[in-house]
Design an enzyme around this catalytic site. Structure first.
Site, short mmCIF file in Angstrom:
data_model
loop_
_atom_site.label_atom_id
_atom_site.label_comp_id
_atom_site.label_asym_id
_atom_site.label_seq_id
_atom_site.Cartn_x
_atom_site.Cartn_y
_atom_site.Cartn_z
N LYS A 11 80.57 12.88 56.25
CA LYS A 11 80.28 12.41 54.89
C LYS A 11 81.45 11.82 54.24
CE LYS A 11 82.33 16.00 52.44
NZ LYS A 11 83.41 15.66 51.65
N ASP A 136 79.17 22.20 50.65
CA ASP A 136 78.59 21.15 51.11
C ASP A 136 77.51 21.14 52.23
OD1 ASP A 136 80.63 19.89 49.64
OD2 ASP A 136 82.09 19.44 51.31
#
Length: 287
Positions: A11, A136
């Protein structure tokens, strides 16, 4: 049983602001997550005996802290699953790079085993389990580019342009805890809106702190910024710049100084993980 390979994509934090601190001591954040079509691979082979066997060793990590093992055990505990698994991670994402490798590996483990063990948890339940492993992890479980707030778990799906990114990887591993503890970190940035971000506001609050501590990050940021607007992702050390076309990104990658590594990948609003069982296809340009 037959092994299957599952993607654990990287990401990027397209921006990252620290807007305050919660009573529990965690920092309140604003960020936008987008995935890349590049990352780790988790190979999963179900077992009938309930054992969780890890067949990789991540450098510098105590096996007891391996997020893949923790994710598998957590899913067993939460669901009462009697099956086990052999798990092997093929690493491409650097530790301490801000690309979310460990969190992505954990999310992929949860999603894969939930399907292979037929434990039946929905996305919301898996995301809650993921949050116990790391802030996350939920965005990787949900698999949609997102505007995120609080510690990063309050997610609103967004549709963004999907450019080609050149990601530069300095030979540095950054400690997230150390950066958030740094007294120079600005912890009181004014909150912005998604419209503000799309209008060009927003940076990475951690970037100046990391650059001051890590000369290689500062040098790579300056080098990349000569070709396109450059930014650090997460707490670093990786840096990225966006390009409209793949050849433009690859042309800059070809000029990358030899003391740094890097790769070119496409931004993705939908995680490759959502496509389920996967054949290892991470064949993008890399140096």
């Amino acid at each position: 049983m037959t092994p299957t390979d599952w993607p654990a994509p990287a990401k990027l934090n397209l921006f990252l602001h620290v807007v305050g601190r919660r009573p529990d001591g965690y920092h309140r954040l604003q960020t936008v997550f987008q995935f890349l079509d590049y990352g780790d691979t988790v190979r999963v082979t179900p077992r009938t005996d309930g054992a969780i066997r890890i067949h990789h060793r991540l450098e510098g990590l105590d096996p007891e802290q391996d997020l893949v093992a923790r994710a598998a055990h957590r899913l067993q505990t939460a669901t009462g699953a009697t099956q086990g698994a052999d798990l092997t991670v093929t690493k491409r994402l650097p530790a301490g790079g801000g690309l979310g490798g460990g969190s992505s590996d954990a999310a992929t483990t949860l999603v894969a085993l939930n399907r292979l063990w037929e434990t039946g948890l929905d996305e919301e339940a898996l995301a809650r389990l993921g949050l116990e492993l790391g802030a996350d992890v939920p965005v990787f479980v949900r698999g949609q580019a997102a505007w995120a707030e609080e510690v990063g778990e309050a997610l609103t799906p967004v549709e963004l342009p999907e450019p080609w990114f050149l990601v530069v990887v300095p030979p540095v591993a950054v400690s997230t805890a150390a950066i958030f503890a740094d007294p120079e970190l600005n912890r009181a940035m004014p909150p912005i809106t998604m419209d503000d971000y799309l209008a060009g506001r927003g940076g990475n609050a951690l970037e100046a702190v990391v650059a001051a501590r890590e000369p290689e990050v500062a040098a790579a940021l300056e080098w990349l910024g000569a070709f396109a607007p450059a930014r650090m992702t997460g707490s670093g050390a990786c840096l990225f710049a966006a390009f409209d076309q793949q050849p433009a990104a690859e042309a800059v990658a070809a000029r990358l100084p030899t003391r740094w590594s890097g790769f070119v990948a496409r931004g993705c609003n939908r995680s490759p993980l959502l496509d389920g069982e996967w054949i290892d296809y991470w064949g993008v340009a890399k140096r």
